[in-house]
Write a protein that holds these residues in place. Sequence first.
Motif, mmCIF file in Angstrom:
data_model
loop_
_atom_site.group_PDB
_atom_site.id
_atom_site.type_symbol
_atom_site.label_atom_id
_atom_site.label_comp_id
_atom_site.label_asym_id
_atom_site.label_seq_id
_atom_site.Cartn_x
_atom_site.Cartn_y
_atom_site.Cartn_z
ATOM 1 N N SER A 89 0.807 -1.186 0.047
ATOM 2 C CA SER A 89 -0.057 -0.028 0.148
ATOM 3 C C SER A 89 0.840 1.254 -0.025
ATOM 4 O O SER A 89 0.429 2.155 -0.473
ATOM 5 N N PRO A 90 1.951 1.270 0.733
ATOM 6 C CA PRO A 90 2.632 2.821 0.545
ATOM 7 C C PRO A 90 3.311 2.880 -0.617
ATOM 8 O O PRO A 90 4.140 3.922 -0.737
ATOM 9 N N SER A 91 3.217 1.859 -1.525
ATOM 10 C CA SER A 91 4.085 2.244 -2.968
ATOM 11 C C SER A 91 3.608 3.462 -3.524
ATOM 12 O O SER A 91 4.351 3.925 -4.393
ATOM 13 N N THR A 92 2.333 3.888 -3.205
ATOM 14 C CA THR A 92 2.016 5.182 -3.799
ATOM 15 C C THR A 92 2.901 6.360 -3.588
ATOM 16 O O THR A 92 3.160 7.409 -4.566
ATOM 17 N N SER A 93 3.694 6.340 -2.575
ATOM 18 C CA SER A 93 4.575 7.358 -2.092
ATOM 19 C C SER A 93 5.814 7.280 -3.047
ATOM 20 O O SER A 93 6.541 8.231 -3.261
ATOM 21 N N LYS A 94 5.908 6.252 -3.919
ATOM 22 C CA LYS A 94 7.109 6.010 -4.913
ATOM 23 C C LYS A 94 6.938 6.971 -6.096
ATOM 24 O O LYS A 94 7.753 7.257 -6.827
ATOM 25 N N LEU A 95 5.675 7.432 -6.105
ATOM 26 C CA LEU A 95 5.470 8.235 -7.424
ATOM 27 C C LEU A 95 5.924 9.394 -7.299
ATOM 28 O O LEU A 95 6.576 10.073 -8.273
ATOM 29 N N GLU A 96 6.488 9.955 -5.686
ATOM 30 C CA GLU A 96 7.393 10.871 -5.697
ATOM 31 C C GLU A 96 8.848 10.780 -6.296
ATOM 32 O O GLU A 96 9.366 12.068 -6.619
ATOM 33 N N THR A 97 9.193 9.715 -6.623
ATOM 34 C CA THR A 97 10.514 9.479 -7.296
ATOM 35 C C THR A 97 10.471 9.184 -8.438
ATOM 36 O O THR A 97 11.604 8.924 -9.054
ATOM 37 N N GLU A 98 9.446 9.522 -9.341
ATOM 38 C CA GLU A 98 9.375 9.211 -10.744
ATOM 39 C C GLU A 98 9.400 10.512 -11.520
ATOM 40 O O GLU A 98 8.756 11.627 -10.865
ATOM 41 N N GLY A 99 9.787 10.364 -12.814
ATOM 42 C CA GLY A 99 9.518 11.624 -13.643
ATOM 43 C C GLY A 99 10.499 12.578 -13.674
ATOM 44 O O GLY A 99 11.650 12.290 -12.830
ATOM 45 N N ASP A 100 10.335 13.598 -14.205
ATOM 46 C CA ASP A 100 11.417 14.712 -14.249
ATOM 47 C C ASP A 100 11.735 15.544 -13.147
ATOM 48 O O ASP A 100 12.761 16.177 -12.923
ATOM 49 N N ASN A 101 10.672 15.596 -12.218
ATOM 50 C CA ASN A 101 10.737 16.236 -10.914
ATOM 51 C C ASN A 101 11.499 15.614 -9.864
ATOM 52 O O ASN A 101 11.665 16.042 -8.849
ATOM 53 N N ILE A 104 17.155 13.442 -5.318
ATOM 54 C CA ILE A 104 17.700 12.603 -4.456
ATOM 55 C C ILE A 104 16.926 12.752 -3.158
ATOM 56 O O ILE A 104 17.046 11.713 -2.373
ATOM 57 N N ASP A 105 16.500 13.796 -2.749
ATOM 58 C CA ASP A 105 16.066 13.853 -1.304
ATOM 59 C C ASP A 105 14.719 13.227 -1.385
ATOM 60 O O ASP A 105 14.208 12.638 -0.027
ATOM 61 N N ARG A 106 13.823 13.383 -2.144
ATOM 62 C CA ARG A 106 12.598 12.562 -2.420
ATOM 63 C C ARG A 106 12.905 11.211 -2.352
ATOM 64 O O ARG A 106 12.073 10.223 -1.883
ATOM 65 N N LEU A 107 14.111 10.802 -3.002
ATOM 66 C CA LEU A 107 14.284 9.404 -3.430
ATOM 67 C C LEU A 107 14.479 8.899 -1.763
ATOM 68 O O LEU A 107 14.061 7.902 -1.282
ATOM 69 N N LEU A 108 15.782 9.461 -1.202
ATOM 70 C CA LEU A 108 15.865 9.091 0.166
ATOM 71 C C LEU A 108 14.911 9.268 1.421
ATOM 72 O O LEU A 108 14.763 8.169 2.019
ATOM 73 N N TRP A 109 13.913 10.018 1.122
ATOM 74 C CA TRP A 109 12.619 10.046 2.090
ATOM 75 C C TRP A 109 11.791 8.847 1.837
ATOM 76 O O TRP A 109 11.433 8.418 2.696
ATOM 77 N N THR A 110 11.531 8.541 0.555
ATOM 78 C CA THR A 110 10.736 7.481 0.188
ATOM 79 C C THR A 110 11.281 6.250 0.590
ATOM 80 O O THR A 110 10.686 5.503 0.999
ATOM 81 N N MET A 111 12.743 6.033 0.363
ATOM 82 C CA MET A 111 13.416 4.872 0.728
ATOM 83 C C MET A 111 13.262 4.698 2.442
ATOM 84 O O MET A 111 12.804 3.537 2.854
ATOM 85 N N ASP A 112 13.303 5.509 3.131
ATOM 86 C CA ASP A 112 13.185 5.653 4.593
ATOM 87 C C ASP A 112 11.931 5.231 5.137
ATOM 88 O O ASP A 112 11.689 4.391 5.910
ATOM 89 N N ILE A 113 11.021 5.806 4.312
ATOM 90 C CA ILE A 113 9.412 5.441 4.688
ATOM 91 C C ILE A 113 9.197 3.982 4.438
ATOM 92 O O ILE A 113 8.576 3.309 5.396
ATOM 93 N N LEU A 114 9.570 3.300 3.341
ATOM 94 C CA LEU A 114 9.424 2.116 2.888
ATOM 95 C C LEU A 114 10.109 1.114 3.912
ATOM 96 O O LEU A 114 9.619 0.210 4.125
#
Length: 123
Positions: A89-101, A104-114
Amino acid sequence: MGPLGKLHNIAVFIRSSVPRFDDFESLAHRTLPLDNSTRWNKLARELSVAIEKESVMMSTAKNGFNKLKDDYLSPETGRSFVRSRNFCSPSTSKLETEGDNATIDRLLWTMDILSKHYDSSLV
């Protein structure tokens, strides 16, 4: 492959024949999404349909017994579907790490949550 492998095999079995696909759709009043190896959201959707349409899934597996005998759906399999869907279910947060925007801070934040979600699911 366990419960998720069984679900995948049943989804492939349903989609491998137009009459089977139509039968499932007429009984379930929807299609069963097919997971893929790159999107957790697809797996979460597939699990949600399998949980919601458990009786149709059981019927489909029984009707295809000769080809799906290793993919028997037991009550424990259904409970595993619920646990797996809840984990995905929290995989929707991974959408923050996709695309042109993506940054690295979004990626690390998402990895921490997961990572925290994974650790809490083991308890």
